[in-house]
Design an enzyme around this catalytic site. Sequence first.
Site, PDB file in Angstrom:
ATOM      1  N   PHE A 128       8.283   5.382  -0.930  1.00 22.58           N
ATOM      2  CA  PHE A 128       8.738   4.765  -2.173  1.00 22.58           C
ATOM      3  C   PHE A 128       7.861   5.207  -3.334  1.00 22.58           C
ATOM      4  O   PHE A 128       6.645   5.017  -3.316  1.00 22.58           O
ATOM      5  CB  PHE A 128       8.728   3.237  -2.079  1.00 22.58           C
ATOM      6  CG  PHE A 128       9.347   2.590  -3.300  1.00 22.58           C
ATOM      7  CD1 PHE A 128      10.723   2.410  -3.388  1.00 22.58           C
ATOM      8  CD2 PHE A 128       8.566   2.203  -4.380  1.00 22.58           C
ATOM      9  CE1 PHE A 128      11.308   1.846  -4.517  1.00 22.58           C
ATOM     10  CE2 PHE A 128       9.140   1.637  -5.516  1.00 22.58           C
ATOM     11  CZ  PHE A 128      10.511   1.456  -5.581  1.00 22.58           C
ATOM     12  N   ASP A 212      -0.194   8.599  -4.309  1.00 20.89           N
ATOM     13  CA  ASP A 212       0.435   7.526  -5.089  1.00 20.89           C
ATOM     14  C   ASP A 212      -0.278   6.215  -4.758  1.00 20.89           C
ATOM     15  O   ASP A 212      -0.139   5.677  -3.658  1.00 20.89           O
ATOM     16  CB  ASP A 212       1.931   7.460  -4.747  1.00 20.89           C
ATOM     17  CG  ASP A 212       2.663   6.377  -5.551  1.00 20.89           C
ATOM     18  OD1 ASP A 212       1.997   5.494  -6.125  1.00 20.89           O
ATOM     19  OD2 ASP A 212       3.913   6.414  -5.579  1.00 20.89           O
ATOM     20  N   LYS A 241       1.103  -0.964 -11.520  1.00 20.26           N
ATOM     21  CA  LYS A 241       1.036  -2.356 -11.036  1.00 20.26           C
ATOM     22  C   LYS A 241      -0.233  -3.126 -11.429  1.00 20.26           C
ATOM     23  O   LYS A 241      -0.276  -3.727 -12.489  1.00 20.26           O
ATOM     24  CB  LYS A 241       1.279  -2.391  -9.522  1.00 20.26           C
ATOM     25  CG  LYS A 241       2.718  -1.971  -9.180  1.00 20.26           C
ATOM     26  CD  LYS A 241       3.147  -2.328  -7.777  1.00 20.26           C
ATOM     27  CE  LYS A 241       4.644  -2.186  -7.603  1.00 20.26           C
ATOM     28  NZ  LYS A 241       5.081  -0.985  -6.926  1.00 20.26           N
TER      29      LYS A 241
HETATM   30  C1  LIG Z   1       6.144   0.047  -7.256  1.00 21.04           C
HETATM   31  C2  LIG Z   1       5.843   1.438  -6.902  1.00 21.04           C
HETATM   32  C3  LIG Z   1       6.221   2.501  -7.730  1.00 21.04           C
HETATM   33  C4  LIG Z   1       7.090   2.312  -8.950  1.00 21.04           C
HETATM   34  O1  LIG Z   1       6.546   1.484  -9.906  1.00 21.04           O
HETATM   35  P1  LIG Z   1       7.493   0.860 -11.050  1.00 21.04           P
HETATM   36  O2  LIG Z   1       6.510   0.206 -11.979  1.00 21.04           O
HETATM   37  O3  LIG Z   1       8.406  -0.100 -10.375  1.00 21.04           O
HETATM   38  O4  LIG Z   1       8.226   1.958 -11.683  1.00 21.04           O
HETATM   39  C5  LIG Z   1       5.811   3.776  -7.385  1.00 21.04           C
HETATM   40  N1  LIG Z   1       5.089   3.999  -6.278  1.00 21.04           N
HETATM   41  C6  LIG Z   1       4.714   3.004  -5.460  1.00 21.04           C
HETATM   42  C7  LIG Z   1       3.884   3.308  -4.259  1.00 21.04           C
HETATM   43  C8  LIG Z   1       5.096   1.689  -5.721  1.00 21.04           C
HETATM   44  O5  LIG Z   1       4.770   0.708  -4.875  1.00 21.04           O
END
Ligand SMILES: *Cc1c(COP(=O)(O)O)cnc(C)c1O
Length: 386
Positions: A128, A212, A241
């Site tokens: 994700f 990420d 986040k």
């Molecule tokens: C939540 C998330 C994203 C995307 O972040 P948004 O602020 O929702 O665009 C990307 N990578 C990871 C690992 C995430 O958990």
Amino acid sequence: MTFLANNYNRKKVSFKKGKGSYLYSTNGKKYLDFVSGIAVCALGHAHPKLIKAINDQSKKVWHVSNAFQIPEGEKLAKKLCQKTFADYVMFSNSGAEAVEAAIKVARRYFYSIGKPKKNRILCVKNSFHGRTLGAIFASGSKKMTEGFGPVSGFDHFTFGDHNSLKKRITKNTAAIMVETIMGEGGIKVIPDWCLRGLRKLCNKKKILLILDEVQCGIGRTGDFFAFESSKVKPDIVPIAKGIGGGFPIGAVLMNKKVSKAMVPGTHGSTFGGNPLAMSVGNEVMDIISNKKFLNNVKNLSKYFLKNLNILKDKYPNIIKQIRGKGLLIGIQLHKDQTLFIKKLMENKLLTIKAAENVIRILPPLNVKKSEIDIALKVINKVCSEY
Ligand SMILES: *Cc1c(COP(=O)(O)O)cnc(C)c1O
């Protein structure tokens, strides 16, 4: 009657306020919030220092544009570089934007050294990385991409399958991009020795490593970044986040080598790095990057994981596995977790699902031990009634 599009299956509850680890619903109930807006409210709700930071800045200036210098952003970028592998930072407003920027940096780096065909990004199948077009195709999930193509340039390998990983690297691969800990994918941790292997492989193939850390970074694991325990240095790291503590902030961190490709005009964001966001980010950074604070996250995690494993042994027919690192925790059930999450909520504990029948537990990083005890009690109660 709602005028919101139907792209979410929302729970029938709304909140009027939050304080610390608690949320108060509009119908008068008090919930222990172990979702934290999905790892966003890393310091809980209504933290006095964050309120002060945003209040103070709100009276000065909210927004000016990146056409001008923004001292609050300079300050946060400096802190991020001093505390991590990074040499340079670009700000945005969300995780997906940070991921997109990371992909841009990787591609532009090879373009800038005369290898424009080296542009493919190799990712984990069913990972994700967010919901924008590039990010969904990076995720390699049929559910997320169906009907949204075409977007090209992504290849995929299976999590943990080293042979498929090596086989998928071609002369056109620019970077490997993985979540250090798969969040939505079910709290699957890449072990430190694998991260070291990934770094070695990238060095050998002369490609870039993108980690990420949007969900697992910013103190969530008890280190500022989840990869730090492996001693590996990535080339590019998207974050978001937790860094805003609830205010939307994204950023991509990078080393000097790749940053050279990002000359004026190659990337931008109207809102990214605005003074209001940066003032909160600075405060969050000061609190979370503190060694003592991070050590406390590690201790709370040890306590939480130990007791969850005791519950696993007590209810082996319900709980299959306890996963995670720090305060990014997954309880994998033998069966679908939806009912279990509903029962936890009836007992005033908020959690959220992840793939592979996992219940995701993301308390604020400043959660109290007594609040973890309450959560353990509720989980035990729901198990015993199952
Ligand atoms: C939540 C998330 C994203 C995307 O972040 P948004 O602020 O929702 O665009 C990307 N990578 C990871 C690992 C995430 O958990």
